[in-house]
Design an enzyme around this catalytic site. Structure first.
Site, PDB file in Angstrom:
ATOM      1  N   GLY A  11       0.818  -1.137  -0.059  1.00 41.22           N
ATOM      2  CA  GLY A  11      -0.045   0.041   0.008  1.00 41.22           C
ATOM      3  C   GLY A  11       1.000   1.276  -0.016  1.00 41.22           C
ATOM      4  N   ARG A  72       1.345  -5.033  -5.473  1.00 39.02           N
ATOM      5  CA  ARG A  72       1.533  -6.232  -4.349  1.00 39.02           C
ATOM      6  C   ARG A  72       1.831  -7.464  -5.601  1.00 39.02           C
ATOM      7  NH1 ARG A  72      -0.585  -4.576   0.244  1.00 39.02           N
ATOM      8  NH2 ARG A  72      -2.211  -2.719   0.351  1.00 39.02           N
ATOM      9  N   ASP A 103       4.831  -4.977   6.176  1.00 37.69           N
ATOM     10  CA  ASP A 103       5.546  -6.155   6.576  1.00 37.69           C
ATOM     11  C   ASP A 103       5.581  -7.139   5.236  1.00 37.69           C
ATOM     12  OD1 ASP A 103       2.696  -6.254   6.508  1.00 37.69           O
ATOM     13  OD2 ASP A 103       2.623  -7.965   7.752  1.00 37.69           O
ATOM     14  N   THR A 125       4.434   2.412   5.445  1.00 39.60           N
ATOM     15  CA  THR A 125       2.823   2.090   5.182  1.00 39.60           C
ATOM     16  C   THR A 125       2.170   3.066   6.197  1.00 39.60           C
ATOM     17  OG1 THR A 125       1.259   0.413   6.194  1.00 39.60           O
ATOM     18  CG2 THR A 125       3.405   0.223   7.135  1.00 39.60           C
ATOM     19  N   ASP A 127      -0.462   2.297   8.184  1.00 38.99           N
ATOM     20  CA  ASP A 127      -0.974   1.364   9.390  1.00 38.99           C
ATOM     21  C   ASP A 127      -0.267   1.485  10.649  1.00 38.99           C
ATOM     22  OD1 ASP A 127      -2.347  -1.492   7.427  1.00 38.99           O
ATOM     23  OD2 ASP A 127      -2.849   0.724   7.539  1.00 38.99           O
ATOM     24  N   ASP A 129       1.993  -0.345  11.360  1.00 42.92           N
ATOM     25  CA  ASP A 129       1.748  -1.983  11.968  1.00 42.92           C
ATOM     26  C   ASP A 129       3.204  -2.665  11.918  1.00 42.92           C
ATOM     27  OD1 ASP A 129       0.315  -3.619   9.217  1.00 42.92           O
ATOM     28  OD2 ASP A 129       1.897  -2.192   9.336  1.00 42.92           O
ATOM     29  N   ARG A 171      -5.898  -3.176   9.459  1.00 45.20           N
ATOM     30  CA  ARG A 171      -6.790  -4.520   9.641  1.00 45.20           C
ATOM     31  C   ARG A 171      -6.136  -5.079  10.751  1.00 45.20           C
ATOM     32  NH1 ARG A 171      -6.282  -5.922   3.234  1.00 45.20           N
ATOM     33  NH2 ARG A 171      -4.125  -5.372   3.269  1.00 45.20           N
TER      34      ARG A 171
HETATM   35  O1  F6P Z   1      -1.487  -1.614   4.461  1.00 46.19           O
HETATM   36  C1  F6P Z   1      -2.032  -0.349   4.006  1.00 46.19           C
HETATM   37  C2  F6P Z   1      -3.687  -0.379   3.755  1.00 46.19           C
HETATM   38  O2  F6P Z   1      -3.994   0.728   3.440  1.00 46.19           O
HETATM   39  C3  F6P Z   1      -4.645  -1.056   4.762  1.00 46.19           C
HETATM   40  O3  F6P Z   1      -4.719  -0.071   5.862  1.00 46.19           O
HETATM   41  C4  F6P Z   1      -5.464  -1.371   4.104  1.00 46.19           C
HETATM   42  O4  F6P Z   1      -6.434  -2.333   4.624  1.00 46.19           O
HETATM   43  C5  F6P Z   1      -4.873  -1.992   2.632  1.00 46.19           C
HETATM   44  O5  F6P Z   1      -3.672  -1.312   2.716  1.00 46.19           O
HETATM   45  C6  F6P Z   1      -5.632  -1.749   1.585  1.00 46.19           C
HETATM   46  O6  F6P Z   1      -5.051  -2.538   0.343  1.00 46.19           O
HETATM   47  P1  F6P Z   1      -5.332  -2.217  -1.060  1.00 46.19           P
HETATM   48  O7  F6P Z   1      -4.614  -1.203  -1.424  1.00 46.19           O
HETATM   49  O8  F6P Z   1      -4.388  -3.448  -1.754  1.00 46.19           O
HETATM   50  O9  F6P Z   1      -6.665  -2.215  -1.357  1.00 46.19           O
END
Ligand code: F6P
Length: 322
Positions: A11, A72, A103, A125, A127, A129, A171
């Protein structure tokens, strides 16, 4: 080490561009060649790699997102592709890699380091996290973005005497909800780290109502077990007051990075370049008590997250209706 690469992965987060800028310019300043890899590990596998110049990273410090794009990578879960990535780096003569991500990106970096490529993890990130570092790049900006949304929501929620539930990202880690709930004066904060009884939530909203509060604000992490729209329905039925669910989603991921994120990104990326220059083995770089730290990359993911219960408790106390 003379030739290094940098990629952004997972992300995106405000501040990633500041990290890219610092890595490119600190590397060039040390007489190194710095290669930009597009689209995270996907671009690495595709050889989407080009030499960066000093001016390649001009006028990006203040911009959210990442000029190297991100992705990803399912392919990177397979060893044969990790092997392919190591060969691709070798083909370009790239001896070490900076990975800016969360992570999942660090896990890819660990696999790559097992193929003999030193990898420096820079925590990017929103998050927050990654437990080994006090803060991740993008978190401060995202909290401030959410606080701006809460200010707007407060206006309309009190005009209509409503209960508003704002679902924020995160999450497994509830820090975005915790910090924005505390800073935004939420009546209730719902995070995956704390079991919360929905009946208690209803009681708090009713207490707020009877103490004359014009509205109620609940900040909920997306990882908290109850569906947000469902919770709004339950609250409306139980309290007799209109309830609305607001999900800002990807708005939280954009915007110009805050000073704190620009500084964190700059200092951690500069450290990554220094360590690669000195032929260090793979490290995760972060901040602890205001100091830039570096620890073994694999170990960094074993650090246990400690929920900030003190923040949660004071926010809970102050959000109560008397
Ligand atoms: O990991 C960061 C994040 O923004 C999370 O908070 C969120 O749940 C996720 O990425 C969303 O993933 P994507 O951008 O692949 O939909």
């Amino acid at each position: 080490m003379k030739k290094i690469g940098i990629l952004t992965s997972g992300g995106d987060a405000p501040g990633m561009n500041a990290a890219i800028r610092a890595a490119v310019r600190c590397g060039i300043d040390r007489g190194m060649e710095v290669y930009g890899i597009q689209r995270g590990y996907e671009g690495l596998l595709d050889g989407d790699i080009k030499l960066m110049e000093w001016h390649s990273v001009g006028d990006i410090l203040q911009r959210g997102g990442t000029i190297l794009r991100t992705a990803r990578s399912e392919r990177f879960m397979e060893d044969k592709w990790v092997e392919h990535a190591a060969k691709m780096l070798n083909t370009f003569g790239i001896e070490g890699l900076i990975v800016v991500g969360g992570d999942g990106s660090f896990r890819g970096g660990i696999e790559l380091s097992k193929k003999g490529v030193p990898v420096m993890g820079v925590p990017g990130t929103i998050d927050n996290d990654l437990a080994y570092t006090d803060y991740t790049i993008g978190f401060d900006t995202a909290v401030n973005t959410i606080l701006g949304l809460i200010t707007n929501i407060r206006d309309t929620s009190s005009s209509h005497q409503r209960t508003t539930i704002i679902e924020v990202m995160g999450r497994r880690c509830g820090d975005l909800a915790l910090y924005s709930g505390l800073g935004g004066g939420a009546d209730v904060i719902l995070v995956p780290e704390v079991e919360s009884d929905i009946n208690e939530v209803c009681v708090r909203v009713l207490q707020g109502q009877s103490s004359g509060k014009a509205h109620s604000l609940i900040v909920k992490a997306e990882g908290f077990k109850v569906d947000t729209a469902e919770l709004a329905k339950i609250l409306e039925e139980m309290t007799g007051r209109e309830a609305r669910a607001v999900v800002p989603g990807y708005i939280q991921r954009g915007g110009g990075p805050s000073q704190a994120d620009r500084t964190l990104a700059t200092l951690t990326a500069a450290k990554a370049v220094e360590l690669l220059y000195d032929d260090s083995d793979s490290k995760a770089i972060g901040v602890s008590n205001g100091k830039i730290i570096a620890m073994d990359l694999e170990e960094s993911l074993n650090v246990k997250a400690e929920f900030k219960r003190d923040l949660y408790d004071i926010a809970n106390l102050l959000g109560k209706g008397k």
